[in-house]
Write an enzyme that holds these catalytic residues in place. Structure first.
Site, PDB file in Angstrom:
ATOM      1  N   SER A  11       0.957  -1.191  -0.076  1.00  0.00           N
ATOM      2  CA  SER A  11       0.194   0.143   0.168  1.00  0.00           C
ATOM      3  C   SER A  11       0.756   1.264  -0.024  1.00  0.00           C
ATOM      4  CB  SER A  11      -1.034  -0.192   1.326  1.00  0.00           C
ATOM      5  OG  SER A  11      -1.392   1.363   1.475  1.00  0.00           O
ATOM      6  N   HIS A  36      -1.021  -1.806  -4.062  1.00  0.00           N
ATOM      7  CA  HIS A  36      -2.233  -1.602  -3.299  1.00  0.00           C
ATOM      8  C   HIS A  36      -2.519  -0.072  -3.121  1.00  0.00           C
ATOM      9  CE1 HIS A  36      -5.934  -2.794  -0.620  1.00  0.00           C
ATOM     10  NE2 HIS A  36      -5.257  -1.762   0.101  1.00  0.00           N
ATOM     11  N   ASP A  38      -5.062   2.583  -2.178  1.00  0.00           N
ATOM     12  CA  ASP A  38      -6.242   3.032  -1.283  1.00  0.00           C
ATOM     13  C   ASP A  38      -6.865   4.445  -1.676  1.00  0.00           C
ATOM     14  OD1 ASP A  38      -4.129   1.614   1.173  1.00  0.00           O
ATOM     15  OD2 ASP A  38      -6.062   1.004   0.729  1.00  0.00           O
ATOM     16  N   MET A  40      -9.779   7.029  -1.240  1.00  0.00           N
ATOM     17  CA  MET A  40     -10.502   7.369  -0.114  1.00  0.00           C
ATOM     18  C   MET A  40     -11.193   8.765  -0.736  1.00  0.00           C
ATOM     19  SD  MET A  40      -8.123   6.559   2.988  1.00  0.00           S
ATOM     20  CE  MET A  40      -7.114   5.158   3.217  1.00  0.00           C
ATOM     21  N   HIS A  69      -8.401  -0.249  -3.910  1.00  0.00           N
ATOM     22  CA  HIS A  69      -9.288  -0.561  -2.760  1.00  0.00           C
ATOM     23  C   HIS A  69      -9.952   0.737  -2.608  1.00  0.00           C
ATOM     24  CE1 HIS A  69      -9.362  -1.133   1.937  1.00  0.00           C
ATOM     25  NE2 HIS A  69     -10.701  -1.253   1.335  1.00  0.00           N
ATOM     26  N   MET A  71     -12.110   2.994  -1.126  1.00  0.00           N
ATOM     27  CA  MET A  71     -13.449   3.397   0.351  1.00  0.00           C
ATOM     28  C   MET A  71     -13.892   4.479  -0.160  1.00  0.00           C
ATOM     29  SD  MET A  71     -10.021   2.356   2.722  1.00  0.00           S
ATOM     30  CE  MET A  71      -8.681   2.653   1.434  1.00  0.00           C
ATOM     31  N   MET A 140     -10.637  -6.389   6.175  1.00  0.00           N
ATOM     32  CA  MET A 140     -10.016  -5.222   7.020  1.00  0.00           C
ATOM     33  C   MET A 140      -9.711  -5.521   8.379  1.00  0.00           C
ATOM     34  SD  MET A 140      -9.960  -2.940   4.641  1.00  0.00           S
ATOM     35  CE  MET A 140      -9.073  -1.561   5.828  1.00  0.00           C
ATOM     36  N   ASP A 179      -6.014  -6.848   5.348  1.00  0.00           N
ATOM     37  CA  ASP A 179      -5.519  -5.362   5.145  1.00  0.00           C
ATOM     38  C   ASP A 179      -5.673  -4.608   6.258  1.00  0.00           C
ATOM     39  OD1 ASP A 179      -6.779  -3.072   2.603  1.00  0.00           O
ATOM     40  OD2 ASP A 179      -5.106  -2.931   4.094  1.00  0.00           O
TER      41      ASP A 179
HETATM   42  C1  DX5 Z   1      -6.240   1.538   5.425  1.00  0.00           C
HETATM   43  C2  DX5 Z   1      -6.140   0.854   4.229  1.00  0.00           C
HETATM   44  C3  DX5 Z   1      -4.794  -0.151   4.226  1.00  0.00           C
HETATM   45  C4  DX5 Z   1      -3.622   0.581   4.811  1.00  0.00           C
HETATM   46  C5  DX5 Z   1      -2.604  -0.494   5.231  1.00  0.00           C
HETATM   47  O1  DX5 Z   1      -7.585   1.969   5.272  1.00  0.00           O
HETATM   48  O2  DX5 Z   1      -6.748   0.262   3.333  1.00  0.00           O
HETATM   49  O3  DX5 Z   1      -4.652  -0.670   2.997  1.00  0.00           O
HETATM   50  O4  DX5 Z   1      -2.977   1.621   3.966  1.00  0.00           O
HETATM   51  O5  DX5 Z   1      -1.675   0.266   5.732  1.00  0.00           O
HETATM   52  P1  DX5 Z   1      -0.871  -0.527   7.162  1.00  0.00           P
HETATM   53  O6  DX5 Z   1      -0.204  -1.621   6.642  1.00  0.00           O
HETATM   54  O7  DX5 Z   1      -0.061   0.640   7.264  1.00  0.00           O
HETATM   55  O8  DX5 Z   1      -2.040  -0.697   8.052  1.00  0.00           O
HETATM   56 ZN    ZN Z   2      -6.316  -1.059   1.624  1.00  0.00          ZN
END
Ligand code: DX5
Ligand code: ZN
Length: 331
Positions: A11, A36, A38, A40, A69, A71, A140, A179
């Protein structure tokens, strides 16, 4: 192809967001298996990151699979942009208000892997209505929205193994992603709980730690967890290893290949270095993923015998009618 079973989707949430191309290049060089991403929207989660346009630029910077991913509250509305950006897999949250089935269908129609993610508080049963359409289940193990949070062990124990059951209808493929908070301390547990893809973020961007070494360490620990937690002490089969299941003349090999693939198992057909047929062409090898070799043998034992008999009859008939043609002289 790398050994072992566990794969890491790195990520970039905790990377230097002002220089994501550099972060992706570093992760690629360090041995990450996927990137990955993320996404948001500051609505579904209280944080804002980047969107499809950024991903489209990153697409040009790496050949690694891009694992999005989302969100975001309206993944269906924005989906075409993420498909166009070149995401190889798109996972969104089962908690969204939108109709889920059409979104999963659109992702798969576009030839990408479709996934659903669960917040820690959402029971796995929420995915059951969609399980036939799922390639990925993402558990998660932190509240979505931020990197660097503490891993929720109870959530992992409650959901990871059960998530594999949810995908058990798929002969091949189907991945459980874990995750949030995955690092050298939690890798062995998630391996023992059968996680296939480990999403790892902040652990890879920790000052003073070598990214490549961290990736190798986390994978090794996850594989060790799998070996002793789920595989009776037997080392896991490397995920990418392919094994030859038979060798046949090309025109017959094609038919057998289609039969195996009809059952959801990918086949690679390669010109072998074995028998040269009377038409001067070598047999072709049919290779299948090592992880499903036993299923292929069990399922297609009779067919394999029948195709071998057909090949023998074809060779005899060829020689009777046309003799033996020498193979072309080029090396
Ligand atoms: C959180 C993300 C994860 C996060 C993982 O909302 O979906 O992918 O970036 O990061 P770490 O490994 O630091 O928890
Ligand atoms: Zn994620």
């Amino acid at each position: 192809m790398s050994g072992g079973r566990a794969r890491i989707a790195a990520s970039i949430l905790d990377a230097d967001l002002s220089n994501l191309a550099y972060a992706v290049r570093r992760l690629h060089a360090a041995g990450a298996d996927r990137i990955h991403l993320d996404v948001m929207d500051a609505h579904f989660v209280p944080n804002l990151t980047f969107g499809a346009k950024t991903i489209k630029h990153l697409r040009k910077r790496t050949g690694l699979p891009l694992d999005a991913h989302l969100m975001i509250s309206e993944p269906g509305r924005a989906l075409d942009e993420y498909l166009d950006a070149g995401c190889d897999s798109i996972t969104f949250h089962v908690e969204v208000e939108e109709e889920i089935v059409p979104i999963l269908r659109r992702i798969r129609t576009a030839g990408r892997a479709a996934g659903l993610a669960l917040r820690p508080a959402t029971p796995l049963s929420a995915l059951r209505p969609y399980q036939e359409l799922l390639d990925i289940v993402t558990v998660m193990t932190v509240e979505p929205g931020f990197g660097g949070q503490t891993f929720m062990r109870d959530v992992a124990r409650e959901k990871l193994l059960a998530a594999r059951d949810l995908l058990s209808h798929k002969v091949y493929g189907g991945e459980v992603h874990v995750d949030g908070g995955v690092n050298r301390e939690t890798a062995e547990l998630v391996g023992a709980l059968g996680a296939d893809i480990l999403v790892v973020g902040s652990a890879l961007f920790t000052k003073g730690r070598d990214m490549g070494r961290e990736i190798r360490l986390i994978k090794a620990l996850a594989d060790e967890g799998f070996q002793y937690g789920l595989n009776n002490g037997v080392p896991p089969i490397p995920r990418d290893r392919m094994v030859t299941c038979t060798a046949l003349p090309k025109h017959i090999a094609h038919r057998f290949m289609s039969e195996i693939e009809a059952g959801g198992i990918p086949v690679v057909m390669l010109r072998g270095d074995g028998r040269i047929n009377p038409d001067g062409v070598r047999d072709y090898d049919l290779l299948v993923p090592a992880t499903v070799e036993a299923i292929v043998i069990e399922r297609h034992a009779e067919a394999r015998e029948a195709y071998q008999r057909e090949a023998a009859a074809w060779r005899e008939a060829f020689i009777r009618e046309r003799g033996v043609i020498a193979p072309p002289s080029h090396p």
